[in-house]
Design an enzyme around this catalytic site. Structure first.
Site, PDB file in Angstrom:
ATOM      1  N   GLU A  33      32.538  38.736  49.064  1.00  0.00           N
ATOM      2  CA  GLU A  33      33.680  39.035  48.191  1.00  0.00           C
ATOM      3  C   GLU A  33      33.626  37.989  47.089  1.00  0.00           C
ATOM      4  O   GLU A  33      33.975  36.833  47.304  1.00  0.00           O
ATOM      5  CB  GLU A  33      34.983  38.963  48.983  1.00  0.00           C
ATOM      6  CG  GLU A  33      36.141  39.669  48.302  1.00  0.00           C
ATOM      7  CD  GLU A  33      36.707  38.885  47.136  1.00  0.00           C
ATOM      8  OE1 GLU A  33      36.364  39.223  45.977  1.00  0.00           O
ATOM      9  OE2 GLU A  33      37.473  37.950  47.365  1.00  0.00           O
TER      10      GLU A  33
ATOM     11  N   CYS B   1      40.797  36.605  42.274  1.00  0.00           N
ATOM     12  CA  CYS B   1      39.663  37.457  41.895  1.00  0.00           C
ATOM     13  C   CYS B   1      40.123  38.839  41.469  1.00  0.00           C
ATOM     14  O   CYS B   1      39.468  39.492  40.662  1.00  0.00           O
ATOM     15  CB  CYS B   1      38.652  37.544  43.035  1.00  0.00           C
ATOM     16  SG  CYS B   1      39.358  38.066  44.607  1.00  0.00           S
TER      17      CYS B   1
END
Length: 468
Positions: free
Chosen positions: A228, A262
């Site tokens: 990720e 993010c």
């Protein structure tokens, strides 16, 4: 590497922790492996669930203490720190409540006597970042502990007290030593862990550079990995989107966690020049009204970024963007006060050859674009090496779904900024990584989906036709 608590609000070193020695690391791996082999994998699901649910309850019971570590170590606003504690507890509960169903063997209708079992793999290594110090851990620990794996975490160097606090959760509620282990490991030690045959999988949340290095090493060892990584999420505003609620969502989507997420909305793409001007004015007013201050003060609405290096890196990106022709609409500099504060900033007039056109801006800095058509908006949204999340705002839900279907990403939201919840699968494509966390998909990343096929006693061997 240095494991230090440095207050982002003051710049002062609060506490330093030593790296783990090689001997201590070997003992920790040995303990984790022994716990997996002789204890944890063999426990009934309800017993594992009791421990994970108790950890969630303890987290809630001591929410103020746990939130305080987040505010101290990475400058998270206190209200957002409390929200992260709550979300992390929800994730642990989610898996404690659902694991038995997820682990139920699945019969294969076309092959009587055959089932698919879901079994653990062993020791899973997590390399985790500083921006959500508990949430990132919960979405690893929850599913992996419930499936029967054991977990070893190398957390970020600037949140050591948060790392230790989360590990204490499991110690406090009676998890066996080695089920969940925090290690203050160096980069070289992490590399050796990935090589260690006792480590059966690696999950990373972090930068593209870190992810590529870990994925390469895991690949050489034929080990499953989940990545990720970064994101530069588009926030598309169609012509019919109601302005005020869309602007409120834009502010939250960009500035939650001081923009250090993010999945934050980083690139605002508005259709229509007149509407773009109105939207830019509204967003500028909202961002300019944010109040800088102590992140522990509930009145503060703009906290510091996490570290001096994060601050300096963001300021360099702004300077490079200006040098390449971008216009600074608001902000653009460092706040004149102790600590690591950056002005809430909006950059506009960004050409395709500007470095920030394809970079991730990890902090309180927004990129703003105006286009003429829906097709141009979609093309710009996809003109990025990342593919994590994205959002589309519109008054027409059917149109929102159609536009969302054209976005190259792992997640798309209509009329809501990209965000997370225990039941929502989380992950991206392209340079944002691969694999999924949370939901049932996150539960199934580090498992052995084993086929068990049972035939009647005395059954003949397959015929030539069956074998072929």
């Amino acid at each position: 590497m240095a494991y230090q608590t440095i207050s982002p609000a003051t710049g002062e070193v609060v506490r330093t922790f030593p790296d783990i020695s090689d001997a201590e690391l070997e003992a920790a791996v040995g303990q984790a492996q022994a716990t997996y082999e002789t204890d944890w994998r063999h426990r009934a699901v309800v017993d594992r669930a009791r421990i994970v649910a108790a950890a969630a309850a303890t987290l809630r019971e001591h929410a103020e203490e746990y939130a305080g570590y987040l505010t101290l170590e990475m400058g998270k606003l206190i209200a957002e720190a409390r929200a992260e504690v709550s979300l992390s507890a929800d994730i642990l509960d989610y898996y404690a409540e659902r694991a038995e169903r997820y682990l139920t063997p699945q019969p294969i209708a076309e092959a009587p006597g055959s089932i698919v079992e879901t079994l653990p793999l062993g020791l899973i290594l997590g390399v985790e970042p500083w921006n959500f110090p508990y949430y990132q851990l919960a979405r690893v620990a929850g599913p992996q502990l419930m499936v029967g794996n054991v977990v070893m975490i190398k957390h970020a160097g600037n949140v050591p007290q948060s790392a230790l606090a989360f590990a204490r959760l499991f110690e406090t509620v009676g998890a066996p030593a080695g089920a969940y282990t925090n290690v203050f490991a160096s980069i070289d030690q992490v590399a050796r862990l990935i090589d260690d045959p006792r480590v059966r999988g690696v999950t990373v949340t972090g930068s593209e550079r870190a992810g590529a290095a870990v994925a390469e090493r895991a690949g050489r060892n034929l080990k499953k990995s989940v990545m990720e990584l970064g994101g530069s999420d588009p926030f598309i505003v169609l012509e019919d989107a109601p302005l005020e609620p869309t602007l409120d969502n834009a502010l939250w989507g960009r500035m939650n966690n001081t923009g250090q997420s993010c999945v934050a909305a980083k690139r605002f793409i508005v259709i229509g020049k007149e509407r773009g001007a109105v939207f830019l004015k509204g967003l500028s007013e909202r961002m300019s009204a944010l109040r800088t201050g102590d992140p522990g003060d509930p009145a503060t609405t703009l906290g510091p970024v996490s570290s001096e290096s994060a601050m300096n890196g963001l300021l360099r990106q702004i300077l490079a963007a200006k040098a390449a022709g971008a216009r600074v609409v608001i902000g653009g500099g460092r706040v004149d006060r102790p600590g690591f504060y950056v002005d809430a900033t909006i950059l506009a007039d960004i050409s395709s050859n500007n470095p920030v056109y394809t970079q991730e801006l990890f902090g309180p800095v927004a990129s703003f674009y105006v286009v003429d058509t829906e097709d141009e908006a979609v093309a710009l949204a996809n003109a990025t090496p990342f593919g994590l999340g994205g959002s589309v705002f519109t008054g027409d839900l059917d149109r929102g779904r159609r536009v969302a279907a054209r976005i190259d990403s792992g997640m798309v939201f209509v009329n809501h900024p990209t965000w997370t919840a225990p039941a929502l699968p989380f992950g991206g494509i392209k340079n944002s990584g691969y694999g999924r966390e949370l939901s049932d998909l996150g539960f199934g990343e580090f498992v052995n989906r084993r086929l068990l096929s049972v035939s009647p006693v005395g059954a003949p061997p397959p015929s030539v036709d069956q074998a072929g």
